[in-house]
Design an enzyme around this catalytic site. Structure first.
Site: not given
Ligand code: C5P
Length: 317
Positions: A15, A156
């Site tokens: 994406k 995501d």
């Molecule tokens: O959700 P995911 O594990 O993919 O996110 C990876 C990292 O990206 C999180 O640990 C955080 O540090 C950051 N993140 C964030 N806010 C979001 C999505 C991701 O701070 N909405």
């Protein structure tokens, strides 16, 4: 012997964020997001093959076709591995005790650690493939249960499951479809260095603490442009709050973005948390020219063209 499907292949797409507005950090460490996602034709394929039955789970994970920065883990830190374990666990919670032990294979087409949701796409495809292996024996988990597992795997993952063009809020996991007309032609400039998503988010927090940074603002312009299917207007409305921290961490990205625009792209933007740079072009011919120019300029380690929107994750028939 329980009637599992022996082998399933599933596909999920990468994406780009057409609009990525990042709010303040929440008590749980995530940032409140307003994101307009578009899935692109670049995709990964995940295969799940039953090798044994017993308590269930993953016995091995292999990755092929890796490009871009960073290695892909082949242990239980890989999101696809975790996705299979969650599906197996969901069936165990429903009282099923005879469960498949599987090998997982990932064929990468999405840049690794590139800000294009490659790991999330693998998780989405693995959720579907693992459910498809188990469904003939025990029935499907259903869309709502898969969505809940997707949310647990990462912000995501829910989007890569559904694909298309979506407005995401919350952590990016609360999705509503966006009206989008036409096909968009992109050039993706890969970087040999990956960027860590948490590091890019923290850098944004740090930069905002030091000085006032412009903010992405509302989604009205991008949503209106997509509804009209006007590529020039869409290009004009592209915005990403993570671009400033990503370019601050990897200043060479500024040269890449400038080179794409010089070469005739309508606009260039860092994709998600980067470092992949995505250039929106007027049509396929313009995209081919921009891709050639970026390679000639030596500002990117590899380049690929893609179209959007693409589909959500699906089982290969
Ligand atoms: O959700 P995911 O594990 O993919 O996110 C990876 C990292 O990206 C999180 O640990 C955080 O540090 C950051 N993140 C964030 N806010 C979001 C999505 C991701 O701070 N909405």
């Amino acid at each position: 012997m329980v009637d599992f499907l022996e082998h399933v292949d599933a596909v999920a797409h990468g994406k780009v964020n057409l609009h990525l507005g990042v709010g303040d950090v929440r008590p749980d460490g995530y940032h409140e997001l307003v994101s307009v996602f578009q899935s692109l034709s670049v995709h990964d394929e995940v295969s799940v093959t039953v090798v044994d039955t017993g308590v269930g789970g993953v016995s091995s994970l292999a990755v092929r076709g890796v490009g871009g920065g960073g290695g892909v883990p082949t242990d239980n830190t890989n999101l696809a591995w975790r996705a299979v374990d969650l599906v197996v666990g969901a069936y165990r919670d429903r009282g099923h005790r005879e469960l498949p032990v599987v090998d997982v294979g990932i064929r990468k087409g999405i840049p690794v650690a590139g800000g294009m949701a490659g790991g999330s796409a693998d998780a989405a495809a693995a959720l579907l493939a693992a459910e498809a292996v188990l469904a003939p024996a025990y029935g499907g988990l259903g869309a709502a249960a898969l969505r809940e597992l997707a949310c647990r795997l990462g912000s995501d993952v829910p989007f890569t499951l559904v694909g298309g063009t979506m407005l995401g809020t919350g952590r990016g996991e609360q999705l509503v479809p966006v009206l989008s007309r036409g096909t968009y032609h992109w050039v993706l400039a890969l970087n040999s260095k990956g960027l860590s998503t948490p590091v890019v988010f923290s850098k944004l927090d740090q930069m905002r603490a030091e000085r006032e940074l412009p903010r992405a603002g509302g989604t009205e312009r991008i949503l209106a442009a997509l509804a009209r299917g006007d590529v020039a207007e869409v290009a004009d409305a592209l915005v990403n709050d993570l671009q400033a921290p990503a370019t601050s961490l990897l200043p060479a990205l500024r040269r890449t973005l400038d080179a794409g625009k010089r070469a005739g792209a309508l606009a260039g933007i860092v994709s998600g948390s980067g470092p992949t740079c995505a250039f929106l072009c007027a049509d396929a011919a313009a995209a081919a020219e921009v891709a050639d120019a970026l390679i000639d300029d030596g500002v990117t380690s590899a380049v690929t063209t893609a179209t959007g929107p693409a589909a959500g994750a699906y089982i290969k028939g």
